[in-house]
Design a protein around this motif. Structure first.
Motif, PDB file in Angstrom:
ATOM      1  N   GLY A  15       0.795  -1.229   0.000  1.00 39.31           N
ATOM      2  CA  GLY A  15       0.000   0.000   0.000  1.00 39.31           C
ATOM      3  C   GLY A  15       0.818   1.265   0.000  1.00 39.31           C
ATOM      4  N   ILE A  16       2.149   1.147  -0.132  1.00 36.50           N
ATOM      5  CA  ILE A  16       3.018   2.316  -0.114  1.00 36.50           C
ATOM      6  C   ILE A  16       3.602   2.533  -1.512  1.00 36.50           C
ATOM      7  CG2 ILE A  16       5.131   3.331   0.840  1.00 36.50           C
ATOM      8  CD1 ILE A  16       4.654   1.742   3.361  1.00 36.50           C
ATOM      9  N   ALA A  17       3.550   3.764  -1.990  1.00 38.39           N
ATOM     10  CA  ALA A  17       4.130   4.109  -3.287  1.00 38.39           C
ATOM     11  C   ALA A  17       5.030   5.325  -3.120  1.00 38.39           C
ATOM     12  CB  ALA A  17       3.027   4.405  -4.308  1.00 38.39           C
ATOM     13  N   TRP A  18       6.136   5.318  -3.839  1.00 33.28           N
ATOM     14  CA  TRP A  18       7.090   6.427  -3.796  1.00 33.28           C
ATOM     15  C   TRP A  18       6.792   7.378  -4.951  1.00 33.28           C
ATOM     16  CZ3 TRP A  18      11.205   8.116  -0.843  1.00 33.28           C
ATOM     17  CH2 TRP A  18      12.049   9.053  -1.434  1.00 33.28           C
ATOM     18  N   HIS A  19       6.695   8.668  -4.631  1.00 30.77           N
ATOM     19  CA  HIS A  19       6.548   9.697  -5.646  1.00 30.77           C
ATOM     20  C   HIS A  19       7.619  10.748  -5.421  1.00 30.77           C
ATOM     21  CE1 HIS A  19       2.711   8.067  -6.981  1.00 30.77           C
ATOM     22  NE2 HIS A  19       2.308   8.030  -5.727  1.00 30.77           N
ATOM     23  N   ALA A  20       7.933  11.488  -6.435  1.00 31.87           N
ATOM     24  CA  ALA A  20       8.959  12.519  -6.308  1.00 31.87           C
ATOM     25  C   ALA A  20       8.591  13.469  -5.168  1.00 31.87           C
ATOM     26  CB  ALA A  20       9.102  13.291  -7.615  1.00 31.87           C
ATOM     27  N   GLY A  21       9.463  13.519  -4.165  1.00 33.47           N
ATOM     28  CA  GLY A  21       9.237  14.437  -3.058  1.00 33.47           C
ATOM     29  C   GLY A  21       8.346  13.919  -1.961  1.00 33.47           C
ATOM     30  N   GLY A  22       7.876  12.670  -2.066  1.00 33.51           N
ATOM     31  CA  GLY A  22       6.997  12.192  -1.008  1.00 33.51           C
ATOM     32  C   GLY A  22       6.627  10.733  -1.174  1.00 33.51           C
ATOM     33  N   ILE A  23       5.817  10.237  -0.239  1.00 37.61           N
ATOM     34  CA  ILE A  23       5.321   8.868  -0.278  1.00 37.61           C
ATOM     35  C   ILE A  23       3.811   8.892  -0.174  1.00 37.61           C
ATOM     36  CG2 ILE A  23       7.374   7.761   0.656  1.00 37.61           C
ATOM     37  CD1 ILE A  23       6.030   7.825   3.404  1.00 37.61           C
ATOM     38  N   GLU A  24       3.169   7.922  -0.782  1.00 38.15           N
ATOM     39  CA  GLU A  24       1.714   7.815  -0.720  1.00 38.15           C
ATOM     40  C   GLU A  24       1.357   6.516  -0.028  1.00 38.15           C
ATOM     41  OE1 GLU A  24      -1.483   7.059  -4.063  1.00 38.15           O
ATOM     42  OE2 GLU A  24      -0.832   9.160  -4.059  1.00 38.15           O
ATOM     43  N   ILE A  25       0.549   6.615   1.028  1.00 37.92           N
ATOM     44  CA  ILE A  25       0.107   5.452   1.791  1.00 37.92           C
ATOM     45  C   ILE A  25      -1.389   5.342   1.575  1.00 37.92           C
ATOM     46  CG2 ILE A  25       0.103   4.349   4.058  1.00 37.92           C
ATOM     47  CD1 ILE A  25       2.298   6.332   4.886  1.00 37.92           C
ATOM     48  N   ASP A  26      -1.811   4.317   0.849  1.00 36.76           N
ATOM     49  CA  ASP A  26      -3.191   4.319   0.357  1.00 36.76           C
ATOM     50  C   ASP A  26      -4.242   4.135   1.438  1.00 36.76           C
ATOM     51  OD1 ASP A  26      -3.040   1.618   0.946  1.00 36.76           O
ATOM     52  OD2 ASP A  26      -3.131   0.932  -1.124  1.00 36.76           O
ATOM     53  N   PHE A  27      -3.849   3.680   2.645  1.00 33.59           N
ATOM     54  CA  PHE A  27      -4.859   3.493   3.677  1.00 33.59           C
ATOM     55  C   PHE A  27      -4.802   4.585   4.748  1.00 33.59           C
ATOM     56  CE2 PHE A  27      -1.235   0.693   4.002  1.00 33.59           C
ATOM     57  CZ  PHE A  27      -0.670   1.044   5.220  1.00 33.59           C
ATOM     58  N   PHE A  28      -3.997   5.642   4.538  1.00 34.41           N
ATOM     59  CA  PHE A  28      -3.995   6.808   5.413  1.00 34.41           C
ATOM     60  C   PHE A  28      -4.661   7.967   4.689  1.00 34.41           C
ATOM     61  CE2 PHE A  28       0.068   5.426   7.834  1.00 34.41           C
ATOM     62  CZ  PHE A  28      -0.716   4.596   8.633  1.00 34.41           C
ATOM     63  N   ARG A  29      -5.315   8.824   5.452  1.00 37.52           N
ATOM     64  CA  ARG A  29      -5.920  10.005   4.857  1.00 37.52           C
ATOM     65  C   ARG A  29      -4.835  11.039   4.553  1.00 37.52           C
ATOM     66  NH1 ARG A  29     -11.081  10.861   8.993  1.00 37.52           N
ATOM     67  NH2 ARG A  29     -12.129   8.887   8.514  1.00 37.52           N
ATOM     68  N   GLY A  30      -5.147  11.900   3.588  1.00 37.76           N
ATOM     69  CA  GLY A  30      -4.226  12.999   3.320  1.00 37.76           C
ATOM     70  C   GLY A  30      -3.405  12.826   2.062  1.00 37.76           C
ATOM     71  N   GLY A  31      -3.547  11.700   1.353  1.00 40.19           N
ATOM     72  CA  GLY A  31      -2.829  11.526   0.108  1.00 40.19           C
ATOM     73  C   GLY A  31      -1.333  11.406   0.300  1.00 40.19           C
ATOM     74  N   THR A  32      -0.582  12.085  -0.558  1.00 43.57           N
ATOM     75  CA  THR A  32       0.872  11.985  -0.525  1.00 43.57           C
ATOM     76  C   THR A  32       1.442  12.739   0.673  1.00 43.57           C
ATOM     77  OG1 THR A  32       0.954  11.820  -2.923  1.00 43.57           O
ATOM     78  CG2 THR A  32       2.987  12.453  -1.811  1.00 43.57           C
ATOM     79  N   VAL A  33       2.368  12.097   1.367  1.00 51.12           N
ATOM     80  CA  VAL A  33       3.070  12.736   2.480  1.00 51.12           C
ATOM     81  C   VAL A  33       4.328  13.380   1.916  1.00 51.12           C
ATOM     82  CG1 VAL A  33       4.200  12.388   4.705  1.00 51.12           C
ATOM     83  CG2 VAL A  33       2.188  11.021   4.090  1.00 51.12           C
ATOM     84  N   ARG A  34       4.373  14.704   1.918  1.00 49.24           N
ATOM     85  CA  ARG A  34       5.515  15.424   1.371  1.00 49.24           C
ATOM     86  C   ARG A  34       6.658  15.431   2.375  1.00 49.24           C
ATOM     87  NH1 ARG A  34       4.901  15.437  -3.949  1.00 49.24           N
ATOM     88  NH2 ARG A  34       2.737  15.952  -4.498  1.00 49.24           N
TER      89      ARG A  34
END
Length: 300
Positions: A156-175
């Motif tokens: 459920g964790i994906a890496w994006h430029a500048g942050g991570i996205e955890i699909d089961f947490f609110r708030g979308g990408t964590v910068r």
């Protein structure tokens, strides 16, 4: 997280662990003010100050306890207001602790006693499992990079430029914004946990490799009867445990074996061409040779 498991809000404990720990846990609830700490736990979260993320591998429970005790009363009061909202927080005995001027020190005292009675005896073995996981993840980073390492922690964790996205947490990408990311292996966490709010560093807590045996779960590899017949049960256990590099002390603690016996077995296995060793910092790490990999793979 162990306390969350004991109250049914975390990963269910193995039956043997639960049978051993629950009597002491229930006694602590009666004899100390542990229920005040438990009242702060919600199914999907809890107060930050009672579980400060570690800053490094050398951090001890005494360090954690000092951080808990140093929590300003106004910070604790704000967290009480947002966390202590369940039925247990309305218990008069619990409310008396949370409303007191020395609530932080009383909760810290109860948690300190719980740590020593419920976790201290098992901690060397659990710490060894986490240390071995760190060695493994460093190897993954070197071979595959940060993105692959982060995404390997949980589907459920994906890496994006500048942050991570955890699909089961609110708030979308964590910068991350240059603040860094702390990764903490755990033997108790169910899947993933996180500290994502200031003033704590952005932190992911994930399940360490090698916890299946502790939980009595089905191993990904069956028991190697052929390997056991060839090298003996103890040495077969060591070879299987070396799916990632480890030191003599890590193996001894994680497998609950005497360090001297582990050292003797490793020397024999190395002499037979099944292991090699190399220094990493202050530790000497053993790893399987291609011959050993073939033996392990061919025995299952």
């Amino acid at each position: 997280m162990l306390l969350r498991s004991l109250i049914g809000q975390g990963r269910p404990l193995p039956r043997a662990w639960a049978a051993r720990l629950l009597p002491a846990f229930e006694r602590l609830r009666r004899e100390t003010e542990l229920d005040a700490a438990l009242a702060l736990q919600a199914p999907h979260g809890g107060p930050n100050f009672v579980a400060p993320p570690p800053r490094g591998l050398n951090q001890t429970w005494e360090d954690d306890l000092a951080m808990i005790r140093a929590t300003p009363p106004e910070v604790a009061s704000r967290e009480f207001a947002t966390s202590a909202t369940g039925p247990s927080a309305r218990d008069p005995r619990v409310r008396a602790v949370l409303d007191s001027t020395d609530a932080v020190s009383r909760i810290a005292k109860a948690m300190d006693q719980a740590w020593h009675e419920l976790l201290a005896a098992d901690w060397p073995q659990l710490r060894a499992i986490c240390e071995r996981d760190v060695v493994h993840r460093v190897g993954v980073i070197g071979e595959h990079g940060w993105a692959a390492t982060i995404e390997s922690l949980h589907p459920g964790i994906a890496w994006h430029a500048g942050g991570i996205e955890i699909d089961f947490f609110r708030g979308g990408t964590v910068r991350l914004a240059g603040d860094g990311l702390v990764l903490i292996p755990s033997v108790v966490v169910g899947h993933i946990a996180a500290h994502l709010e200031d003033p704590w560093p952005r932190t992911l807590v994930y399940r360490a490799r090698g916890t299946a045996a502790l939980w009595g779960e089905q191993e990904t590899v069956p028991q190697p009867d052929a390997l056991t017949a060839l090298v003996g049960r103890a040495r077969a256990r060591l070879l299987l445990a070396l799916d990632s590099p480890a030191s003599t002390s890590h193996l001894a603690r994680s497998l609950a074996m005497a360090p001297g016996a582990v050292g003797d077995h490793l020397a024999i296995l190395r002499g037979a061409g099944l292991l090699v060793r190399a220094r990493s910092g202050r530790s000497v790490l053993y790893r399987r040779t291609p011959l050993c990999e073939a033996l392990v793979a061919g025995s299952v």
